[in-house]
Design a protein around this motif. Structure first.
Motif, PDB file in Angstrom:
ATOM      1  N   THR A 140       0.842  -1.206   0.000  1.00 45.37           N
ATOM      2  CA  THR A 140       0.000   0.000   0.000  1.00 45.37           C
ATOM      3  C   THR A 140       0.875   1.253   0.000  1.00 45.37           C
ATOM      4  O   THR A 140       2.093   1.180   0.188  1.00 45.37           O
ATOM      5  CB  THR A 140      -0.914   0.046   1.243  1.00 45.37           C
ATOM      6  N   GLY A 141       0.198   2.407  -0.134  1.00 35.26           N
ATOM      7  CA  GLY A 141       0.877   3.701  -0.057  1.00 35.26           C
ATOM      8  C   GLY A 141       2.045   3.800  -1.011  1.00 35.26           C
ATOM      9  O   GLY A 141       1.897   3.568  -2.204  1.00 35.26           O
ATOM     10  N   THR A 142       3.223   4.114  -0.464  1.00 32.34           N
ATOM     11  CA  THR A 142       4.404   4.317  -1.300  1.00 32.34           C
ATOM     12  C   THR A 142       5.244   3.055  -1.410  1.00 32.34           C
ATOM     13  O   THR A 142       6.338   3.070  -1.978  1.00 32.34           O
ATOM     14  CB  THR A 142       5.269   5.450  -0.721  1.00 32.34           C
ATOM     15  N   GLU A 143       4.749   1.945  -0.830  1.00 30.42           N
ATOM     16  CA  GLU A 143       5.511   0.701  -0.908  1.00 30.42           C
ATOM     17  C   GLU A 143       5.669   0.269  -2.360  1.00 30.42           C
ATOM     18  O   GLU A 143       4.787   0.508  -3.191  1.00 30.42           O
ATOM     19  CB  GLU A 143       4.794  -0.408  -0.127  1.00 30.42           C
ATOM     20  N   SER A 144       6.772  -0.405  -2.629  1.00 33.54           N
ATOM     21  CA  SER A 144       7.011  -0.890  -3.989  1.00 33.54           C
ATOM     22  C   SER A 144       5.932  -1.905  -4.360  1.00 33.54           C
ATOM     23  O   SER A 144       5.541  -2.751  -3.557  1.00 33.54           O
ATOM     24  CB  SER A 144       8.417  -1.501  -4.035  1.00 33.54           C
ATOM     25  N   ALA A 146       2.855  -1.178  -4.966  1.00 32.79           N
ATOM     26  CA  ALA A 146       1.511  -0.731  -4.580  1.00 32.79           C
ATOM     27  C   ALA A 146       0.747  -0.267  -5.818  1.00 32.79           C
ATOM     28  O   ALA A 146       1.320   0.326  -6.728  1.00 32.79           O
ATOM     29  CB  ALA A 146       1.614   0.409  -3.569  1.00 32.79           C
ATOM     30  N   ALA A 148      -2.022   1.854  -8.125  1.00 33.62           N
ATOM     31  CA  ALA A 148      -2.487   3.237  -8.199  1.00 33.62           C
ATOM     32  C   ALA A 148      -3.867   3.325  -7.564  1.00 33.62           C
ATOM     33  O   ALA A 148      -4.598   2.337  -7.514  1.00 33.62           O
ATOM     34  CB  ALA A 148      -2.546   3.679  -9.664  1.00 33.62           C
TER      35      ALA A 148
END
Ligand SMILES: *[C@@H]1O[C@H](CO)[C@@H](O)[C@H](O)[C@H]1NC(C)=O
Ligand SMILES: *[C@@H]1O[C@H](CO)[C@@H](O)[C@H](O)[C@H]1NC(C)=O
Ligand SMILES: *[C@@H]1O[C@H](CO)[C@@H](O)[C@H](O)[C@H]1NC(C)=O
Ligand SMILES: *[C@@H]1O[C@H](CO)[C@@H](O)[C@H](O)[C@H]1NC(C)=O
Ligand SMILES: *[C@@H]1O[C@H](CO)[C@@H](O)[C@H](O)[C@H]1NC(C)=O
Ligand SMILES: *[C@@H]1O[C@H](CO)[C@@H](O)[C@H](O)[C@H]1NC(C)=O
Ligand SMILES: *[C@@H]1O[C@H](CO)[C@@H](O)[C@H](O)[C@H]1NC(C)=O
Ligand SMILES: *[C@@H]1O[C@H](CO)[C@@H](O)[C@H](O)[C@H]1NC(C)=O
Ligand SMILES: *[C@@H]1O[C@H](CO)[C@@H](O)[C@H](O)[C@H]1NC(C)=O
Ligand SMILES: *[C@@H]1O[C@H](CO)[C@@H](O)[C@H](O)[C@H]1NC(C)=O
Ligand SMILES: *[C@@H]1O[C@H](CO)[C@@H](O)[C@H](O)[C@H]1NC(C)=O
Length: 579
Positions: A140-144, A146, A148
């Motif tokens: 999630t979020g900015t994790e690799s 994740a 759109a």
């Protein structure tokens, strides 16, 4: 009918003939006509078949060839392996074969239906086998990795529905310099000559197992963005469609109670399917937004035509029909193949939604061989009347709104006898308005439990008395152009100045456009008879399912890839509930 008081939860997030080369047979549906030996039959395009009675039927490829029976050759192949005793498929033959001529095809299937002991069914469902698994979660979020974000992920705001009562701030379709009133017919593209005479490859392969040709196959990077005004306007129209579907699926769940759905024969599991279909629309709306860019229109406010669950379902099988057919009509004309690829993968889902709503309505799920494609201006004509208003600055569309064609005796899907349908038995004046479901119980098929007459939800339903049939008189009235329609009443229905008086009824279904003569009974009313044309000889009738009818001044010959050339000749446009 129990309504919940006005919808509290809902959607926010609303941001959001050429002469071919000697050996080329040009056939509009890509079907190869089996040549005998090396001889290839050349078929002139644009043939018009002699009318049967009053019906003028056109064929797009002139092809009438009886193939050697596929069924009998299959059967003889299957006979070879059949000498192994009594098979389940033989056992079932006491009920009569569904495929009379399909003999000699016995197969060693297990016959288990007779041996199930129902008192041995599971009755407790606790913990069972623990299978091998790891703990994993979606990034999630900015994790690799994740994903759109969805453009409309949560139903958190309040919605309003109903007609628009304000004054439009702008009027008319998006337009620019216009170069003519019609697009003229041109000769066949000179490069359209490929014909394979021997089943071998004609060019070197770029890599192993990689036949030469195709678009977007040479290694150039894909760009998943619209590539022309045509693409932009088509995908923007598609987005308008996804947004209303997202809202209406939720709207039915929000405004009808569990008991209302149960009374229409739908369980909580069925409601879950509708809820999930709304979520699919969140994904589709996000995808189309991404392919358009920052001017992608947000969700609008809608005005629905239903007051019962049955009417909600009927509306949705119509809404998804023109949504799906609208895309089939333009998808192969898109400049961007990349956009076409993703769009195809979303419209395949929409096609399933259409079928599911037919099943919930107790209609035969897919009564056609081919789903038809319609021009963008047709789907915009059907869609616009259900959009009451859009937020300020919403991107507008360039497509035409045609005057409405009303089918006076539109078959009522809620009657066990469609012949008994009265005049204007629909909930309103708009083309996709559903059949009225609040008819006397003794006339309704909804709770009947009689094969051939029931129309409660089912995987499939037979109609002993069809909704419509070839030769049925179909009565019409139609609107004059110049009416305000669509979001904020800011579009106007129109007819191209080249169009003359209405003379024909064009039936757009499957792969075909079939014309019947219009018999006028007044300046704005008339009738015709449903045509009997078949899509292929011996195949089923062309007119079936939820399909499209237009009044035209011409019976010009058109095929699926040039159907939009009909638009300058369309005087009114409707949706016909065949079946
Ligand atoms: C549409 O395409 C068909 C070929 O499939 C052609 O015969 C016909 O003339 C075309 N119609 C127009 C109006 O260009
Ligand atoms: C329907 O369209 C198909 C595909 O173009 C064509 O082969 C067939 O002849 C058409 N049938 C009629 C009755 O026009
Ligand atoms: C069905 O299963 C029950 C429970 O095991 C058993 O008592 C009964 O005899 C079985 N009936 C048949 C027809 O096998
Ligand atoms: C690769 O194919 C695309 C069309 O799919 C074409 O526009 C492009 O020019 C081709 N590139 C090369 C290097 O041939
Ligand atoms: C209206 O849309 C244009 C073009 O998308 C955009 O540049 C502008 O900021 C928008 N204005 C408002 C008030 O949203
Ligand atoms: C349409 O009407 C709504 C509701 O009155 C209003 O908020 C909106 O600004 C209008 N949209 C346009 C494009 O005028
Ligand atoms: C259809 O129109 C014809 C001729 O105007 C009329 O006789 C017939 O009753 C109408 N049928 C229906 C169902 O409205
Ligand atoms: C419906 O009307 C058609 C045409 O008049 C007729 O042939 C058919 O028998 C009617 N159906 C029933 C079930 O009465
Ligand atoms: C419908 O009728 C069949 C056959 O008479 C019966 O087995 C079935 O239980 C009935 N279903 C309902 C829902 O009444
Ligand atoms: C369903 O309809 C088909 C085609 O009309 C017919 O052959 C078949 O007997 C019907 N089956 C039942 C169960 O009514
Ligand atoms: C329409 O489809 C249904 C279901 O397959 C079939 O029973 C019926 O005969 C078809 N009607 C026509 C006019 O082909």
């Amino acid at each position: 009918m129990k309504f919940k008081s006005f919808i509290t939860s809902a959607l926010l997030a609303a941001v959001c003939n050429a002469v071919p080369a000697p050996v080329v047979t040009q056939i509009s549906d890509g079907q190869i006509q089996a040549p005998t030996g090396n001889v290839v039959t050349q078929i002139p395009d644009g043939q018009i078949q002699a009318p049967t009675g009053e019906v003028v039927t056109q064929i797009s490829d002139g092809q009438i060839q009886a193939p050697t029976s596929v069924a009998s050759s299959k059967a003889s192949v299957a006979t070879g392996g059949a000498a192994q005793g009594i098979y389940a498929s033989q056992a079932s033959s006491e009920y009569g074969s569904q495929v009379g001529f399909y003999t000699g095809a016995d197969a060693p299937y297990k016959s288990n239906d007779a041996s199930i002991n129902l008192s041995e069914l599971a009755t407790s469902f606790g913990l069972n086998s623990a299978v091998n698994a790891i703990h994993t979660a979606a990034p999630t979020g900015t994790e690799s990795g994740a994903a759109a974000p969805l453009r409309s992920s949560l139903v958190t705001g309040s919605t309003t529905h109903g007609p628009f009562s304000g004054v439009p701030t702008t009027i008319g379709a998006v337009t620019t310099v216009t170069l003519g009133l019609t697009v003229p017919t041109l000769p066949l593209n000179p490069t359209a000559t490929y014909y394979n005479t021997d089943g071998k490859l004609t060019k070197p392969e770029p890599a192993p197992y990689t036949p030469a040709g195709g678009l977007g196959t040479n290694g150039s990077l894909p760009r998943y963005m619209v590539e022309s005004d045509f693409d932009y306007e088509s995908i923007t129209l598609g987005l308008y469609q996804e947004w209303i579907e997202l809202d209406t699926f939720n709207n039915g769940l929000a405004t009808f109670t569990e008991e209302d759905f149960a009374a229409a024969g739908l369980s909580n599991e069925d409601r879950e399917l509708i809820r999930f279909m709304a979520q699919q629309e969140e994904g589709h709306a996000t995808l189309l937004t991404n392919m358009l860019g920052h001017t992608a229109p947000p969700q609008c406010t809608y005005n629905y035509p239903y007051t019962t669950v049955r009417e909600f379902l009927d509306f949705n099988q119509k809404l998804t029909r023109f949504g799906e057919s609208g895309v089939w009509g333009f998808i192969n004309h898109l400049d961007s193949r990349e956009v076409g690829q993703l769009l195809a993968q979303s419209i395949a889902t929409e096609a399933r939604q259409q079928m599911a709503f037919r099943q919930m309505s107790g209609l035969f799920p897919m009564p056609v061989y081919f789903e038809t494609g319609i021009p963008q201006s047709w789907s915009w004509t059907f869609l616009a009347p259900y959009i009451s208003s859009c937020p300020a600055n919403t991107t507008r569309l360039a497509w035409q709104n045609f005057p409405a064609l009303h089918i006076v005796n539109q078959p009522n899907i809620n009657r066990w006898s469609a012949n008994d349908t009265g005049a204007n038995e629909v909930t309103g004046e708009r083309a996709a308005d559903p059949s009225i479901s609040t008819i006397p119980v003794e006339e309704s098929c909804e709770n009947l439990n009689v094969t051939g007459y029931s129309c409660g939800p089912a995987i499939s339903r037979n109609r002993s008395e069809p909704l419509s049939f070839a030769g049925k008189q179909v009565n019409f009235t139609w609107d004059a152009p110049g009416l305000a329609v669509g979001p904020n009443n800011s579009y106007t229905t129109s007819v191209n100045p080249v169009a003359g008086e209405p003379m024909f009824v064009a039936w757009a279904a499957q792969l075909n456009l079939t014309y019947t003569p219009l018999i006028k009974t007044s300046p704005n009313s008339g009738y015709t008879y449903q045509p009997a044309a078949q899509n292929y000889q011996g195949g089923e009738g062309i007119v079936n399912g939820t399909m499209f009818v237009a009044l035209t001044d011409t019976d010009m010959f058109l095929t699926p890839f040039n159907l939009s050339m009909i638009n300058p000749h369309v005087i009114a446009l409707g949706l016909y509930q065949a079946g």
